[in-house]
Design a protein around this motif. Sequence first.
Motif, PDB file in Angstrom:
ATOM      1  N   VAL A 134     -37.036  33.988 -18.107  1.00 58.11           N
ATOM      2  CA  VAL A 134     -35.919  34.602 -17.771  1.00 58.11           C
ATOM      3  C   VAL A 134     -35.573  35.514 -19.086  1.00 58.11           C
ATOM      4  CG1 VAL A 134     -33.244  34.438 -17.151  1.00 58.11           C
ATOM      5  CG2 VAL A 134     -35.100  32.486 -16.826  1.00 58.11           C
ATOM      6  N   TRP A 135     -34.878  36.866 -18.759  1.00 59.17           N
ATOM      7  CA  TRP A 135     -34.720  37.772 -19.759  1.00 59.17           C
ATOM      8  C   TRP A 135     -33.183  38.200 -19.532  1.00 59.17           C
ATOM      9  CZ3 TRP A 135     -38.751  39.374 -23.055  1.00 59.17           C
ATOM     10  CH2 TRP A 135     -39.667  39.139 -22.780  1.00 59.17           C
ATOM     11  N   TRP A 136     -32.522  38.322 -20.691  1.00 59.40           N
ATOM     12  CA  TRP A 136     -31.151  38.870 -20.667  1.00 59.40           C
ATOM     13  C   TRP A 136     -30.791  39.809 -21.984  1.00 59.40           C
ATOM     14  CZ3 TRP A 136     -32.354  34.123 -21.780  1.00 59.40           C
ATOM     15  CH2 TRP A 136     -31.852  33.504 -22.991  1.00 59.40           C
ATOM     16  N   ARG A 137     -29.822  40.693 -21.610  1.00 57.98           N
ATOM     17  CA  ARG A 137     -29.041  41.262 -22.822  1.00 57.98           C
ATOM     18  C   ARG A 137     -27.727  41.825 -22.454  1.00 57.98           C
ATOM     19  NH1 ARG A 137     -32.602  46.660 -23.617  1.00 57.98           N
ATOM     20  NH2 ARG A 137     -32.271  47.751 -21.538  1.00 57.98           N
ATOM     21  N   ARG A 138     -26.912  41.970 -23.201  1.00 58.38           N
ATOM     22  CA  ARG A 138     -25.630  42.680 -22.771  1.00 58.38           C
ATOM     23  C   ARG A 138     -25.813  44.026 -22.191  1.00 58.38           C
ATOM     24  NH1 ARG A 138     -20.618  40.696 -24.959  1.00 58.38           N
ATOM     25  NH2 ARG A 138     -21.212  38.640 -26.178  1.00 58.38           N
ATOM     26  N   ARG A 139     -25.248  44.684 -21.299  1.00 57.60           N
ATOM     27  CA  ARG A 139     -25.197  45.862 -20.920  1.00 57.60           C
ATOM     28  C   ARG A 139     -24.382  46.777 -21.788  1.00 57.60           C
ATOM     29  NH1 ARG A 139     -22.565  47.706 -15.010  1.00 57.60           N
ATOM     30  NH2 ARG A 139     -20.653  47.392 -16.359  1.00 57.60           N
ATOM     31  N   ASP A 140     -25.285  48.077 -21.672  1.00 59.00           N
ATOM     32  CA  ASP A 140     -24.568  48.905 -22.765  1.00 59.00           C
ATOM     33  C   ASP A 140     -24.504  48.789 -24.326  1.00 59.00           C
ATOM     34  OD1 ASP A 140     -24.258  50.502 -20.498  1.00 59.00           O
ATOM     35  OD2 ASP A 140     -22.177  49.960 -20.133  1.00 59.00           O
ATOM     36  N   SER A 141     -25.523  48.024 -24.547  1.00 56.63           N
ATOM     37  CA  SER A 141     -25.624  47.328 -25.878  1.00 56.63           C
ATOM     38  C   SER A 141     -26.919  47.764 -26.428  1.00 56.63           C
ATOM     39  CB  SER A 141     -25.278  46.037 -25.930  1.00 56.63           C
ATOM     40  OG  SER A 141     -26.231  45.263 -25.308  1.00 56.63           O
ATOM     41  N   ARG A 142     -27.463  47.793 -27.691  1.00 59.95           N
ATOM     42  CA  ARG A 142     -28.554  47.809 -28.322  1.00 59.95           C
ATOM     43  C   ARG A 142     -29.387  46.803 -28.568  1.00 59.95           C
ATOM     44  NH1 ARG A 142     -27.642  53.131 -32.394  1.00 59.95           N
ATOM     45  NH2 ARG A 142     -26.796  54.864 -30.482  1.00 59.95           N
ATOM     46  N   GLU A 143     -28.916  45.649 -28.242  1.00 63.12           N
ATOM     47  CA  GLU A 143     -29.473  44.421 -28.630  1.00 63.12           C
ATOM     48  C   GLU A 143     -30.789  44.112 -27.888  1.00 63.12           C
ATOM     49  OE1 GLU A 143     -27.288  41.195 -25.775  1.00 63.12           O
ATOM     50  OE2 GLU A 143     -26.444  41.665 -28.071  1.00 63.12           O
ATOM     51  N   GLU A 144     -31.750  43.295 -28.424  1.00 65.10           N
ATOM     52  CA  GLU A 144     -33.065  43.433 -27.969  1.00 65.10           C
ATOM     53  C   GLU A 144     -32.800  42.195 -26.839  1.00 65.10           C
ATOM     54  OE1 GLU A 144     -35.856  44.639 -28.597  1.00 65.10           O
ATOM     55  OE2 GLU A 144     -34.859  45.902 -30.265  1.00 65.10           O
ATOM     56  N   TRP A 145     -33.946  42.149 -25.762  1.00 65.39           N
ATOM     57  CA  TRP A 145     -33.942  41.455 -24.778  1.00 65.39           C
ATOM     58  C   TRP A 145     -34.112  40.015 -25.302  1.00 65.39           C
ATOM     59  CZ3 TRP A 145     -33.003  42.150 -19.382  1.00 65.39           C
ATOM     60  CH2 TRP A 145     -33.150  43.280 -19.233  1.00 65.39           C
ATOM     61  N   LYS A 146     -33.264  38.823 -24.863  1.00 61.03           N
ATOM     62  CA  LYS A 146     -33.635  37.476 -25.107  1.00 61.03           C
ATOM     63  C   LYS A 146     -34.317  36.838 -23.905  1.00 61.03           C
ATOM     64  CE  LYS A 146     -29.603  37.451 -28.052  1.00 61.03           C
ATOM     65  NZ  LYS A 146     -28.169  36.640 -28.357  1.00 61.03           N
ATOM     66  N   ASN A 147     -34.993  35.880 -24.131  1.00 64.61           N
ATOM     67  CA  ASN A 147     -35.879  35.297 -23.076  1.00 64.61           C
ATOM     68  C   ASN A 147     -35.902  33.793 -23.252  1.00 64.61           C
ATOM     69  OD1 ASN A 147     -38.765  34.533 -24.107  1.00 64.61           O
ATOM     70  ND2 ASN A 147     -38.358  36.714 -24.550  1.00 64.61           N
ATOM     71  N   ALA A 148     -36.108  33.132 -22.088  1.00 65.24           N
ATOM     72  CA  ALA A 148     -36.370  31.563 -22.176  1.00 65.24           C
ATOM     73  C   ALA A 148     -37.161  31.323 -20.921  1.00 65.24           C
ATOM     74  CB  ALA A 148     -35.089  31.095 -22.335  1.00 65.24           C
ATOM     75  N   THR A 149     -37.920  30.182 -21.067  1.00 61.70           N
ATOM     76  CA  THR A 149     -38.724  29.716 -20.038  1.00 61.70           C
ATOM     77  C   THR A 149     -38.517  28.383 -19.431  1.00 61.70           C
ATOM     78  OG1 THR A 149     -40.940  30.818 -21.131  1.00 61.70           O
ATOM     79  CG2 THR A 149     -41.359  29.131 -19.522  1.00 61.70           C
ATOM     80  N   THR A 150     -38.320  28.421 -18.222  1.00 57.66           N
ATOM     81  CA  THR A 150     -37.838  27.330 -17.522  1.00 57.66           C
ATOM     82  C   THR A 150     -38.764  26.880 -16.394  1.00 57.66           C
ATOM     83  OG1 THR A 150     -35.705  26.109 -16.371  1.00 57.66           O
ATOM     84  CG2 THR A 150     -35.933  28.390 -16.165  1.00 57.66           C
ATOM     85  N   LYS A 151     -38.755  25.670 -15.809  1.00 61.77           N
ATOM     86  CA  LYS A 151     -39.361  25.261 -14.639  1.00 61.77           C
ATOM     87  C   LYS A 151     -38.277  25.154 -13.381  1.00 61.77           C
ATOM     88  CE  LYS A 151     -39.634  20.344 -15.873  1.00 61.77           C
ATOM     89  NZ  LYS A 151     -40.325  19.135 -15.501  1.00 61.77           N
ATOM     90  N   TRP A 152     -36.914  25.342 -13.744  1.00 63.81           N
ATOM     91  CA  TRP A 152     -36.145  25.303 -12.691  1.00 63.81           C
ATOM     92  C   TRP A 152     -35.692  26.541 -12.229  1.00 63.81           C
ATOM     93  CZ3 TRP A 152     -36.328  20.191 -11.988  1.00 63.81           C
ATOM     94  CH2 TRP A 152     -36.306  19.383 -13.132  1.00 63.81           C
ATOM     95  N   GLN A 153     -34.713  26.428 -11.236  1.00 66.74           N
ATOM     96  CA  GLN A 153     -34.296  27.492 -10.413  1.00 66.74           C
ATOM     97  C   GLN A 153     -33.184  28.195 -10.759  1.00 66.74           C
ATOM     98  OE1 GLN A 153     -34.247  26.544  -6.260  1.00 66.74           O
ATOM     99  NE2 GLN A 153     -32.469  25.788  -6.516  1.00 66.74           N
ATOM    100  N   LYS A 154     -32.714  27.712 -12.080  1.00 66.86           N
ATOM    101  CA  LYS A 154     -31.571  28.301 -12.719  1.00 66.86           C
ATOM    102  C   LYS A 154     -31.376  28.154 -14.152  1.00 66.86           C
ATOM    103  CE  LYS A 154     -28.824  25.933 -10.132  1.00 66.86           C
ATOM    104  NZ  LYS A 154     -27.738  25.267  -9.571  1.00 66.86           N
TER     105      LYS A 154
END
Length: 1065
Positions: A643-663
């Motif tokens: 899973v990847w996420w970051r704030r929209r309209d920001s210059r921060e890097e993508w953060k990620n995490a690995t999970t075996k669940w569906q959320k």
Amino acid sequence: MKTLVKPVLLLLVWQSVWSMDIPLERAPMWPKEPLEPVVVSIGLPLVLSCDPPPGPPKPETYWMSSCSYARPFRWPIQTAFPTTQPVRQDRRVSMGISGDLYFSNVLFNDSATDYCCNARFPYKNVIQQKMPVVVKVLTTRTVAEAAPTWLSPTGSSSSVLVLLGEELLLECIAAGLPTPQITWTKDGENLVVKPRMKVKNFNKMIQIPKASFEDAGEYVCTATNKISYIQHTITVVVKAAPFWLEKPTNLVLAPEENGRLVCRSDGAPRPTVSWFINGEPIDSATPEPNREVSGDTLSFHSVTTANTAVYQCNASNEYGYILANAFVNVLHAVPRIHGPRNELVKVIEGSRVFLDCHYFGSPGNLEGNRFKTHNNGTLEIKRIQVEDQGTYLCVVSNVAGRDENQVRIEVKEPTLIVTRPQSRKVIRGTDVRFECGVQADVTTPVTTTWMKDKKLVPLGWRLSLDESNLIITNVIRGDEGNYTCIIKSELEQKSASAHLMVMDRPDPPTNLELSDPYERTVRLTWIPGDSNHSPITEYLVQYDDDDWLPGKWKNLSTYPGNLNSVILHLSPFTYYEFRVTAINEIGLSRPSRPSMRFQTSGAPPDVVPKNLKGVGTWRNNMQISWEPLSYREWNGPHLKYLVWWRRRDSREEWKNATTKWQKYYIYDADTFTPYEIKVQAVNDFGLGPESPIVIGYSGEDRPLTAPLNLRVSNIESTHVTVHWDPVARSSIMGELKEYKVYYWRDSSQLRWMRVNRGTKFKAFPVNSLEPSGVLTELIPYSNYKMYIVVANNRYEGPPSNNIHFSTPEGVPSAPRFFRIQQRHLDSIYVDWDLPAEPNGIITGYSLKYQTVNATRGEELQVEEFPPNVTSFSVRRYDRYTRYRFSVAARTRAGIGEWHMDESPHYTTEIYAQDQVDITTQGWFIGIMCAVALIVLILLIVCFIKRSRGGKYPVREKKDISLELVDDKDQEGSFDYRIARVSTLPYPRWDEERGVQRAQPSMEAMMKRSESDDSLVDYGEGGEISFNEDGSFIGQYTGTRRDVRELDFSGGLELHSPMNTIYSLA
């Protein structure tokens, strides 16, 4: 008498036998030196040589794997055991004619075992095994594809010489990657596989068990893969050792006769013929002037006894020879005719007749009638006719004497099959009729017999005869074959045949084999089943990939009917079983046996998780969710999601995490903040594709402010327009979803009317800078209150101030009820009630009425009434007149909803019937009859009871005590009477107290049943009040207890008609 002596030639063969020692040879063996491992790179060809020990005869060879002893996996005791098994051959791996094992291309799995060649010597019953060889496969990062090359035979052409009748084997084995496919042609045309020909070893070998001259020619085998193709031409030459066309036969001749011996043979090349006499070449024998050799014929002229000898014919070429003997015997004897004398012969008109005249001796000449006479004494009559009927004389004579015999001939009309059976091609399950019409001589009886494939047809319920016709009902596959109608008489036998071809669904394919496995493909090969005379149009390949519920077959694909090897496109990391169904015009075959279970290798996921979204579940978090991949989409073990996420309209890097669940949850987020999110699946084989970027929002909070300046406009009786000022976006604390207006009816402007104050709401989406909406379905002439809130996706904000508004008058609803009655024969009375919703001040009522079934055509009548009048009477013209009424209320806003009804069909008879006395009604008479019947039954029961006994002592009733009856007379005194026994389990006044009273004793009940008219039953020991006339008749009749009123708890059963009625009830 002259005695003739038949010379006999005795050939004595002397054989000398010596005593000798015959050594017994041992079976040849391979050397026992261990073989060096064979190292080869993946994808390259490989040949493992066998080189079996020499025969004779040539040994049978086959290859085995895992020839050495192996240790079992995780076996607690290290005990060796053999795991030898045959090498599985397919299009890639096969054994050649020489016994060598060929690999068109090497896979890594080929190094998982060792290989050994085995030779079986059939006549010695011995099996020898060669030392195992280990194959080491070197893997590379990439495997290069290769064009086909020949492994056996080499080069572009070769030749094969085979003798007539011997086995012919043609072989083509090619290397290449992908594995080449072999096809054959003969003399420039596609090879036609005949029944005596077999194509084996996955189309790599042609086997002809007995070669013939027509098998000679040029055979071209072509190896093809997607890179290129190559060809090899095999020239087949068929030679033959000599064989007989006509062998010489023995001759018996009389002196001075002529004769000849014929020795005809053939072969490739053509054989040379040599003659011998008594075992010596005829060229070196004593010459005879009456003997002449001309090629393959030896002729004799004017023979003498010197020509008596044994003659040999030898035909030879470079591939062999043949030898035949013939004995020529010259006799001087009186000829004798053998066989029956004065024979009667019956023949068929138009046939060829042979009248045999067998004799012994050497006749000088043969006398006879006309027609053709053969040298053996047989008279041939061609196409005999009726006029040829008669007696024939055979005379045999020579210089020594003569003999004769006569034969009488009767000519019969021929037997003809006028209607011949016709070959049929039918579908299984239909009926077939083979006709066989016969015409024969009237004096000759005939019989009809049906044969199937040279066997007698078993007649039964399904196969029956109609005169000489054969009927087959409900044809099955076993009925297919050649049917022959045989018409037999004493002179001849005629037959006519027809072939029955039964078309059916094809037989299922067999021998399903899998080869060329890759990540997503595998090759499936099968042997087609019998098409059953209806060409196979296509094959249906099905698969089963369910590990938990096997047997759930799904369709994979269909393929043309001329294929038996296809590439299947599969999913990675999945277990598969396959089966094939053949299809023709008749239907589908039974499915084949499942193939071996097969698992494709793993691969990275190739499916993007769907329905990705980010939604806040609390004000400072965001839940990222998606639809999980199905197990079939994993493509490998240990599936997880990155899973990847970051704030929209920001210059921060993508953060990620690995999970075996569906959320996955993100915490410590600001309220309602947009995020860019994406997700991808990952397994042990790598990363799958990334999903498109989706915008998600963190959690929402409760709105801070309420809408201001709530107001209404355009107030109508049933709707009103609502206006308010929008709320600032920053105070909504989330996504603006809607504005909700809550309203309720506070009261009616009619003070006497009660209303329902339930709260309702209506949501209005945001559609402009000046929001507004319309509330509908309001009730007129009412007082309303309302307030408004703003809502996001999770919460509603604080309410605004309440405002009040009133709706003006509207038209009323229909009256609550409308009733039509007929109180007199000549009038109809109607009345009604107030409307359920007046919706204002009622100012009056309007009533419309008109006749329904009158023929006068009266106009519609309208009556107006003040608000306090709710009834009306209409005078009827006659008893059959009906009316249609409509009534409505009015307010100042107008007239309301109409209530319509029609008067029922009143008649004078019905009215008169309503006035008759009740005693004339049927239902009343029925009730009275039932009551009278019950009373009559009771009287009969009482009469029977009274007629049973006489008087009984009064003192026996002393056991019945007086009970206090809680009844006060008018003077306030208590009345002591004998209490009646209740039919209830306990007295009624005890029932009220909930206390069960004890049952009367059986003795008391028996005493009461002894007398029904004793005074004891009516009182004892106490005062009995008298009536005004001084009698106690009232107490006598009023306090008498009947036995039927007693409650017997089990023992005594009283038989009474009433008891029977109660039991039925």
